[in-house]
Design a protein around this motif. Sequence first.
Motif, PDB file in Angstrom:
ATOM      1  N   CYS A 115       2.438  22.052  55.470  1.00  0.00           N
ATOM      2  CA  CYS A 115       1.042  21.973  55.889  1.00  0.00           C
ATOM      3  C   CYS A 115       0.436  20.650  55.436  1.00  0.00           C
ATOM      4  CB  CYS A 115       0.261  23.133  55.263  1.00  0.00           C
ATOM      5  SG  CYS A 115      -1.436  23.267  55.819  1.00  0.00           S
ATOM      6  N   HIS A 116      -0.397  20.071  56.294  1.00  0.00           N
ATOM      7  CA  HIS A 116      -1.091  18.823  55.960  1.00  0.00           C
ATOM      8  C   HIS A 116      -2.538  19.154  55.583  1.00  0.00           C
ATOM      9  CE1 HIS A 116       2.228  16.306  57.537  1.00  0.00           C
ATOM     10  NE2 HIS A 116       2.354  17.252  58.442  1.00  0.00           N
ATOM     11  N   LEU A 117      -2.691  19.862  54.478  1.00  0.00           N
ATOM     12  CA  LEU A 117      -4.021  20.295  54.051  1.00  0.00           C
ATOM     13  C   LEU A 117      -5.014  19.150  53.958  1.00  0.00           C
ATOM     14  CD1 LEU A 117      -3.432  22.900  51.189  1.00  0.00           C
ATOM     15  CD2 LEU A 117      -4.596  23.302  53.358  1.00  0.00           C
ATOM     16  N   ASP A 118      -4.513  17.993  53.541  1.00  0.00           N
ATOM     17  CA  ASP A 118      -5.399  16.856  53.322  1.00  0.00           C
ATOM     18  C   ASP A 118      -5.965  16.273  54.613  1.00  0.00           C
ATOM     19  OD1 ASP A 118      -2.690  16.157  53.842  1.00  0.00           O
ATOM     20  OD2 ASP A 118      -3.013  14.132  53.072  1.00  0.00           O
ATOM     21  N   LEU A 119      -5.416  16.656  55.761  1.00  0.00           N
ATOM     22  CA  LEU A 119      -5.839  16.060  57.025  1.00  0.00           C
ATOM     23  C   LEU A 119      -6.698  16.983  57.889  1.00  0.00           C
ATOM     24  CD1 LEU A 119      -2.541  14.150  57.906  1.00  0.00           C
ATOM     25  CD2 LEU A 119      -4.585  13.307  56.737  1.00  0.00           C
TER      26      LEU A 119
ATOM     27  N   TYR B  33      -0.196  10.399  49.112  1.00  0.00           N
ATOM     28  CA  TYR B  33       0.170  11.342  48.049  1.00  0.00           C
ATOM     29  C   TYR B  33      -0.671  11.106  46.798  1.00  0.00           C
ATOM     30  CZ  TYR B  33       2.852  13.258  44.139  1.00  0.00           C
ATOM     31  OH  TYR B  33       3.223  13.916  42.989  1.00  0.00           O
ATOM     32  N   GLU B  34      -0.817   9.853  46.420  1.00  0.00           N
ATOM     33  CA  GLU B  34      -1.603   9.539  45.220  1.00  0.00           C
ATOM     34  C   GLU B  34      -3.067   9.942  45.408  1.00  0.00           C
ATOM     35  OE1 GLU B  34      -0.442   8.629  42.428  1.00  0.00           O
ATOM     36  OE2 GLU B  34       1.591   7.973  42.914  1.00  0.00           O
ATOM     37  N   ALA B  35      -3.623   9.613  46.576  1.00  0.00           N
ATOM     38  CA  ALA B  35      -5.032   9.933  46.832  1.00  0.00           C
ATOM     39  C   ALA B  35      -5.256  11.439  46.903  1.00  0.00           C
ATOM     40  CB  ALA B  35      -5.483   9.268  48.129  1.00  0.00           C
ATOM     41  N   THR B  36      -4.354  12.132  47.615  1.00  0.00           N
ATOM     42  CA  THR B  36      -4.501  13.577  47.778  1.00  0.00           C
ATOM     43  C   THR B  36      -4.342  14.304  46.454  1.00  0.00           C
ATOM     44  OG1 THR B  36      -3.704  13.462  50.057  1.00  0.00           O
ATOM     45  CG2 THR B  36      -3.565  15.600  48.969  1.00  0.00           C
ATOM     46  N   SER B  37      -3.432  13.824  45.611  1.00  0.00           N
ATOM     47  CA  SER B  37      -3.228  14.453  44.305  1.00  0.00           C
ATOM     48  C   SER B  37      -4.493  14.387  43.461  1.00  0.00           C
ATOM     49  CB  SER B  37      -2.066  13.772  43.564  1.00  0.00           C
ATOM     50  OG  SER B  37      -0.855  13.962  44.266  1.00  0.00           O
TER      51      SER B  37
END
Length: 246
Positions: free
Chosen positions: A5-9, A37-41
């Motif tokens: 899943c691309h939760l961040d999008l 990945y860094e931003a979403t984390s």
Amino acid sequence: MDFHCHLDLYSGAKAVSEEAGRRNEFTWLVTTTPRAYEATSKVLGHVPRVLITPGLHPELVESRAGELPQLLKQMERATAVGEVGMDGSHRFKSSMPTQRQVFDAVVSHSRELGGRVLSIHSRGAVREVLLNLLKYPGFGTAVLHWFSGSAAEMEAAYKMGCWFSIGPAVFASAAGRALAAKLPRDRVVPESDGPFAKENGVPVQPWSMGRTAQLLAPRWDCTEHEALETLNANGQRLLRAMGWTS
């Protein structure tokens, strides 16, 4: 559970992620680039029962291959990796040489690290993906996301120990429904692939496992409850392979 899943999008990503954290026992948030990945984390790393993993989507490799060293570094502290893989469709064929180099580096490094669980994109490139995996015994575990290869390629992947993640959008086409019916029942786990994957024009939500079971049941000639139980049991086994603890 949702294994891709691309939760961040999603539109309203934070709210959707928090809802997934409440509803799901497990949600695998695959990212498309090391920077993402860094931003979403940082933004979503607090959400319970959500695993955020580093990736480099094959559709973006041509413009983002320079981030490969960052991805390999991120893999060192991750138990799973995704989304990675290769895409041999017409639109992305020109970047196949670079895609091969990137995917080879990821699988090779996965073996060097003692094995990782990989969520793999293989549209139009299943044979190449499997041949690459065979080069590196001990790379870990492959989960072929939204598998669309042939029956022979499915059988080869199964014999190699691969898993298959599918969601409601798979059933939109006759080919997808036919393939879903043939998938090995002991290696299928649910995914949404939202927000890219849609059902009736609406993005599939991360809590779509029940809908997947509903669509699988007639193809597997079983009840919806039996399909759901199978997906859940398979998911639990894969989570153990991932060393997941919520």
